[in-house]
Write an enzyme that holds these catalytic residues in place. Structure first.
Site, PDB file in Angstrom:
ATOM      1  CE  LYS A  78      -4.059   1.874   2.661  1.00  0.00           C
ATOM      2  NZ  LYS A  78      -4.719   1.466   3.803  1.00  0.00           N
ATOM      3  CB  SER A 153      -8.088   3.593   2.809  1.00  0.00           C
ATOM      4  OG  SER A 153      -7.229   2.801   3.755  1.00  0.00           O
ATOM      5  CB  SER A 177      -8.112   0.657   5.741  1.00  0.00           C
ATOM      6  OG  SER A 177      -8.888   1.754   5.531  1.00  0.00           O
TER       7      SER A 177
HETATM    8  N1  GLN Z   1     -12.924   3.969   6.419  1.00  0.00           N
HETATM    9  C1  GLN Z   1     -12.360   4.580   7.603  1.00  0.00           C
HETATM   10  C2  GLN Z   1     -11.934   5.804   7.306  1.00  0.00           C
HETATM   11  O1  GLN Z   1     -12.457   6.360   6.499  1.00  0.00           O
HETATM   12  C3  GLN Z   1     -11.237   3.488   7.862  1.00  0.00           C
HETATM   13  C4  GLN Z   1      -9.988   3.882   7.270  1.00  0.00           C
HETATM   14  C5  GLN Z   1      -8.833   2.944   7.690  1.00  0.00           C
HETATM   15  O2  GLN Z   1      -8.971   1.973   8.094  1.00  0.00           O
HETATM   16  N2  GLN Z   1      -7.677   3.633   7.215  1.00  0.00           N
HETATM   17  O3  GLN Z   1     -11.221   6.347   8.398  1.00  0.00           O
END
Ligand code: GLN
Length: 484
Positions: A78, A153, A177
């Site tokens: 990532k 994400s 994410s």
């Molecule tokens: N979707 C969640 C957010 O927008 C989690 C994101 C993540 O785990 N990086 O913060």
């Protein structure tokens, strides 16, 4: 079987037997990338030359007999983990030209273990989002239906694994994410216990929640990758001084008598009935394997999303203060220093990142701090206590990973609150710091993957792996591949 479609364990076996070379594997993976990447857009950077050089090195190590756990295996990373000499953008314009002068601990460990970096994958800008639509560059497509999002994400990593554009990947998980995109793409994704994996070189979003973990084609590969990346690191004081077991030893153990908590708060109105029935079917499957379902309650679950969005944005507002156009990254020249700061941040950050910086700054500001930040910390403790109580009774907790299968691109972009609710089942796990894994548990009638989440005790990833492997072996879901 094409080499690109194989996972870590299988490639390891073939490499060790001399049936295949690292060069042949990376060649196959790049031919796959050339064939499907235009449709999927999983990657932000494809360091083809570096990848082939790493494969050459792997082949030399193999013939010298100095191979390690990941020698010759192509892993996607990532793009919020620093890779020395390879751009690390966080899918943000503000870091578009950032080339880290150092390696993150996880990628150092992968290098040490002989891996081949297939490329850096797309994410929601600074990992803020659930669909990759907040990427400053492009949206990744779900390999099962390219009109739909892959989740986020870590959507790029999950899509790359599902589309066979790498053998395995790393993601990061602050509120879901890793697990949510793994669920939406039909692959395995684990968020380890907070402190299990070093965050050194992971670009910080919310430091008390962020954790790196594997996204893989099956549970065994997850255990193998976890073996490589885990462990105390003096460069991250929040990495825990606990023993790292051989996680692959948890694979293949019996689940007879294992107590599986089913929390009533995770089967809610508004979730997709197909998700509900797939998860209930999975629980019956566990029962048929000898595990014992137990009804449990996590009473503060309803506060998790609100708590998370106060704490995560507060930490983000502080962490992202460093992007000022002075030390590194993008800079927009202004008429003086303050003007330079303002222009740099106005032009460099996308709308979701700005929204969160504002929310977090507000929650931390004097006069509001007690009402928001402090209160949220107190509720966080209640959520953590919920888990502790339930784990006195059960070995693992089983829930859906996401209330719905993959949604359409654009479906939730106008309504941030709807997007935030995509993580309703994953967020508590981060707040409590416990480990969670998502494994495929079915498909909708529209042929979209559904994910099952298993949650474990602190530093008990082994039970998660035992349970999810037993489940995986008794089903065929993980064998399906998207038609591309
Ligand atoms: N979707 C969640 C957010 O927008 C989690 C994101 C993540 O785990 N990086 O913060």
């Amino acid at each position: 079987m094409e080499l690109y479609s194989l996972g870590v364990q299988e490639l390891r076996r073939m490499l060790d037997k001399g049936e295949v070379t690292a060069k042949e594997i990376i060649t196959s993976v790049y031919s796959r990338i050339d064939a499907v990447e235009e449709k999927i857009k999983a990657y932000v950077t494809l360091p083809r030359n570096e990848a082939f050089l790493m494969a050459d090195k792997a082949d030399r190590d193999l013939s010298a007999g100095t191979k390690k756990l990941m020698t010759g295996i192509p892993v996607a990373v990532k793009d919020n983990m620093c890779t020395k000499g390879v751009p690390t953008t966080c899918s943000s314009k503000i870091l578009r030209n950032f080339i880290p002068p150092y390696e993150s601990t996880v990628t150092s460990k992968l290098i040490e273990a002989g891996y081949v970096l297939s490329g850096k994958t797309n994410l929601d800008e600074f990992a803020m989002g659930s669909s990759t639509e907040n990427s400053g560059f492009h949206t990744t497509r779900n390999p099962w239906d390219t009109e739909r999002i892959p989740g986020g994400s870590s959507g790029g990593s999950a899509a790359a694994v599902a589309a066979d554009e790498c053998s395995a990947a790393l993601g990061s998980d602050t509120g879901g994410s890793i697990r949510q995109p793994a669920s939406l793409c039909g692959v395995v994704g684990m968020k380890p216990t907070y402190g299990r994996v070093s965050r050194y070189g992971l670009v910080a979003f919310a430091s008390s929640l962020d954790q790196i973990g594997p996204i893989t084609k099956n549970v065994t590969d997850c255990a193998m990758l976890l073996n490589v990346i885990s462990g105390r690191d003096f460069r991250d004081s929040t990495s825990a001084p606990v023993l790292v077991p051989d996680f692959t030893a948890a694979i293949g153990k019996d689940v007879k008598g294992m107590k599986i908590g089913v929390p009533k708060e995770y089967f809610i109105e508004g979730m997709d009935p197909e998700v509900d029935s797939a998860v209930r079917e999975a629980i019956r499957k566990f029962e048929s394997l000898g595990a014992v379902p137990v009804d449990v309650s996590l009473p503060h679950t309803g506060y998790a999303v609100a708590t998370y969005y106060v704490l995560a944005t507060s930490e983000a507002s502080s962490n992202l203060a460093r992007y000022d156009g002075v030390k590194y990254g993008f800079r927009a020249e202004g008429k003086d220093l303050i003007d330079t700061y303002m222009r740099t941040r106005a032009e460099g950050f996308g709308p979701e990142v700005k929204r969160r910086i504002m929310l977090g700054t507000y929650a931390l500001s004097s006069g509001y701090y007690d009402a928001y930040y402090k209160k949220a910390q107190q509720v966080r403790t209640l959520i953590k206590d919920d888990f502790e109580k339930v784990f006195r009774e059960v070995d693992v907790i089983v829930t859906p990973t996401s209330p719905t299968a993959a949604f359409r691109m654009g479906e939730k972009t106008e309504d941030p609150l709807q997007m935030y609710l995509a993580d309703i089942f994953t967020i508590s796990v981060n707040l409590a710091g416990v480990p969670g894994i998502s494994v495929p548990c079915g498909f909708t009638t529209g042929n979209l993957p559904i994910g099952l989440q298993l949650i474990g005790k602190h530093f008990d990833e082994e039970t998660l792996l035992t349970a999810s492997f037993a489940y995986e072996q008794s089903t065929e879901w993980h064998k399906r591949k998207p038609a591309l």
